[in-house]
Design a protein around this motif. Structure first.
Motif, mmCIF file in Angstrom:
data_model
loop_
_atom_site.group_PDB
_atom_site.id
_atom_site.type_symbol
_atom_site.label_atom_id
_atom_site.label_comp_id
_atom_site.label_asym_id
_atom_site.label_seq_id
_atom_site.Cartn_x
_atom_site.Cartn_y
_atom_site.Cartn_z
ATOM 1 N N LEU A 24 0.815 -1.215 0.000
ATOM 2 C CA LEU A 24 0.000 0.000 0.000
ATOM 3 C C LEU A 24 0.849 1.266 0.000
ATOM 4 O O LEU A 24 0.420 2.301 -0.488
ATOM 5 N N ARG A 25 2.062 1.192 0.529
ATOM 6 C CA ARG A 25 2.965 2.345 0.480
ATOM 7 C C ARG A 25 3.366 2.648 -0.965
ATOM 8 O O ARG A 25 3.321 3.779 -1.417
ATOM 9 N N PRO A 28 -0.615 3.055 -3.479
ATOM 10 C CA PRO A 28 -1.824 3.463 -2.751
ATOM 11 C C PRO A 28 -3.036 3.445 -3.676
ATOM 12 O O PRO A 28 -2.924 3.776 -4.858
ATOM 13 N N THR A 31 -3.978 8.029 -5.339
ATOM 14 C CA THR A 31 -2.630 8.588 -5.436
ATOM 15 C C THR A 31 -2.522 10.021 -4.941
ATOM 16 O O THR A 31 -1.434 10.454 -4.584
ATOM 17 N N ARG A 73 1.151 9.197 -3.144
ATOM 18 C CA ARG A 73 2.162 8.310 -3.728
ATOM 19 C C ARG A 73 3.558 8.890 -3.598
ATOM 20 O O ARG A 73 4.501 8.200 -3.213
ATOM 21 N N ASN A 76 4.748 8.845 0.064
ATOM 22 C CA ASN A 76 5.100 7.476 0.462
ATOM 23 C C ASN A 76 6.424 7.015 -0.140
ATOM 24 O O ASN A 76 7.088 6.153 0.430
ATOM 25 N N GLN A 101 3.144 6.262 6.763
ATOM 26 C CA GLN A 101 2.786 6.403 5.355
ATOM 27 C C GLN A 101 1.514 7.221 5.263
ATOM 28 O O GLN A 101 0.774 7.358 6.223
ATOM 29 N N THR A 103 -0.933 6.615 2.950
ATOM 30 C CA THR A 103 -1.943 5.894 2.185
ATOM 31 C C THR A 103 -3.353 6.150 2.704
ATOM 32 O O THR A 103 -4.281 6.343 1.930
#
Length: 152
Positions: A24-25, A28, A31, A73, A76, A101, A103
């Motif tokens: 997910l990092r 995502p 975005t 995005r 991350n 993160q 996300t």
């Protein structure tokens, strides 16, 4: 392998958690998000930037009504947050330390489905994980430190 795991069992699998968080990092589901400043705000910067007048700026003034685009995005994947290998899929980065993160965002407007999504991915992934990713992890785990059968 047991087919049904309880919520607590799924949440206590560090390897599964690391795989979910790292995936997910890097990828995502959303975005970027937009926000509108509801009041004037001074936005502090973690790293100073050079302004148009060549002066170093440690903060940015954001007037009320300004539309902000937040690139989840890119945040991350920022090497200053995730390390120099931030563009690589490396779940082990979550095992050795807890990172943050974007996300699911954060604060008052954070996604309330964060834990639900982790649980859902865990349920779906528990069967597929041993079949497809286990050989990968047996090759790349840190020696005998991980007993794969007890963590997956």
């Amino acid at each position: 392998m047991e087919s049904d795991k309880s919520y607590d069992e799924l949440m206590s699998l560090p390897l599964m958690d690391a795989v979910c968080r790292e995936t997910l990092r890097l990828h995502p589901p959303i975005t970027f998000v937009t926000r509108v400043a509801t009041k004037d705000y001074i936005l502090p910067l973690s790293v100073p930037i050079e302004g148009l007048d060549n002066r170093n700026m440690k903060s940015i003034f954001v007037p009320a009504g300004t539309k902000l685009f937040v690139s989840i995005r890119d945040i991350n994947r920022d090497p200053t947050l995730s390390g120099p290998d931030s563009f690589e899929w490396k779940p082990e980065r979550w095992i050795s330390r807890k990172l943050r993160q974007m996300t699911f965002l954060g604060g008052a407007r954070a996604c309330i489905g964060f834990k639900f999504s982790e649980l859902e991915i865990g349920c779906i992934g528990q069967v597929n994980f041993q079949a497809s990713l286990l050989p990968f992890w047996k090759r790349y785990c840190l020696g005998d430190e991980w007993n794969i059968n007890t963590h997956c």
